[in-house]
Design a protein around this motif. Structure first.
Motif: not given
Length: 220
Positions: A7-9, A11-19, A184-188, A195-203
């Motif tokens: 879940r944390q990852l 959220e960070r991915f959805a916010l665009g935070v690189p590793v 990823e960029v096209c999807y965004r 809400d990208l976080q909810a979409l990714l969680d569902k995916a």
């Protein structure tokens, strides 16, 4: 990984935070985080593959991705990836790497991702000349880099700017995974009002790993 770590990852991915920017607040090891990010990108790319062909008013253009390098410049520059893109006017985008900057490569993508009878807006590159056989075609004339008159391809050019700015914080993208970053960029972009976080969680819950495995294979 635990459900909490995922879940944390997400959220960070959805916010665009690189590793690499997570080193002082790690959720897991950097290698594990990168692999999980890769799975998320593959989910994005997988869903974009199923987006139907565009019709109506569309804009087409090509560009290159890659850092500044010494030597030859332009379409044949070493280390650059040539990308072709299509935007449905005031709507969604499709973008894909192409093997060469030539008519055959471009027309193959246009035939696969647009419907006959569409209204095409392009620049004056001669490779687009045969589009008039597929639908209506408007070629944009420019002076000093700006369109003359009311016709334009601002939609696809705006997406190029969006994509390159979004990828800039990653400080270089591995060539073998570029197709995932582009997906990823096209999807965004196509879900920019959601809400990208909810979409990714569902995916992650509905897409089977076997479905995205072909995308995870390194392309060279």
């Amino acid at each position: 990984m635990s459900a909490s770590q995922k879940r944390q990852l997400i959220e960070r991915f959805a916010l665009g935070v690189p590793v690499y920017r997570q080193r002082f607040r790690p959720v897991c090891s950097p290698a594990t985080a990168e692999k999980f990010y890769r799975v998320l990108r593959a989910c994005c790319a997988f869903e974009e593959q199923w987006r139907g062909p565009f019709d109506g008013v569309v804009e087409c253009d090509e560009t290159t991705f890659g850092g500044i390098r010494h030597g030859k410049t332009g379409w044949g520059a070493a280390g650059k990836v040539i990308v072709f893109g299509i935007v449905k006017r005031n709507g969604q985008v499709k973008a894909m790497p192409i093997a060469a900057h030539d008519r055959d490569s471009v027309m193959q993508q246009i035939e696969a991702h647009t419907r006959e009878g569409s209204l095409y807006y392009t620049d004056r590159w001669q490779a687009y000349a045969t589009l008039k056989l597929r639908g209506d075609h408007v070629m944009i004339r420019k002076e000093k880099g700006k369109p003359v008159g009311r016709d334009h391809i601002n939609g696809i050019e705006g997406f190029w700017s969006y994509a390159k700015n979004w990828l800039a914080p990653y400080r270089g993208v591995p060539r073998q995974f570029f197709h995932l970053y582009l997906g990823e960029v096209c999807y965004r972009y196509n879900h920019r009002a959601e809400d990208l976080q909810a979409l990714l969680d569902k995916a992650l819950r509905v897409i089977d790993l076997d479905q995205i495995t072909p995308l995870l294979v390194q392309k060279r």
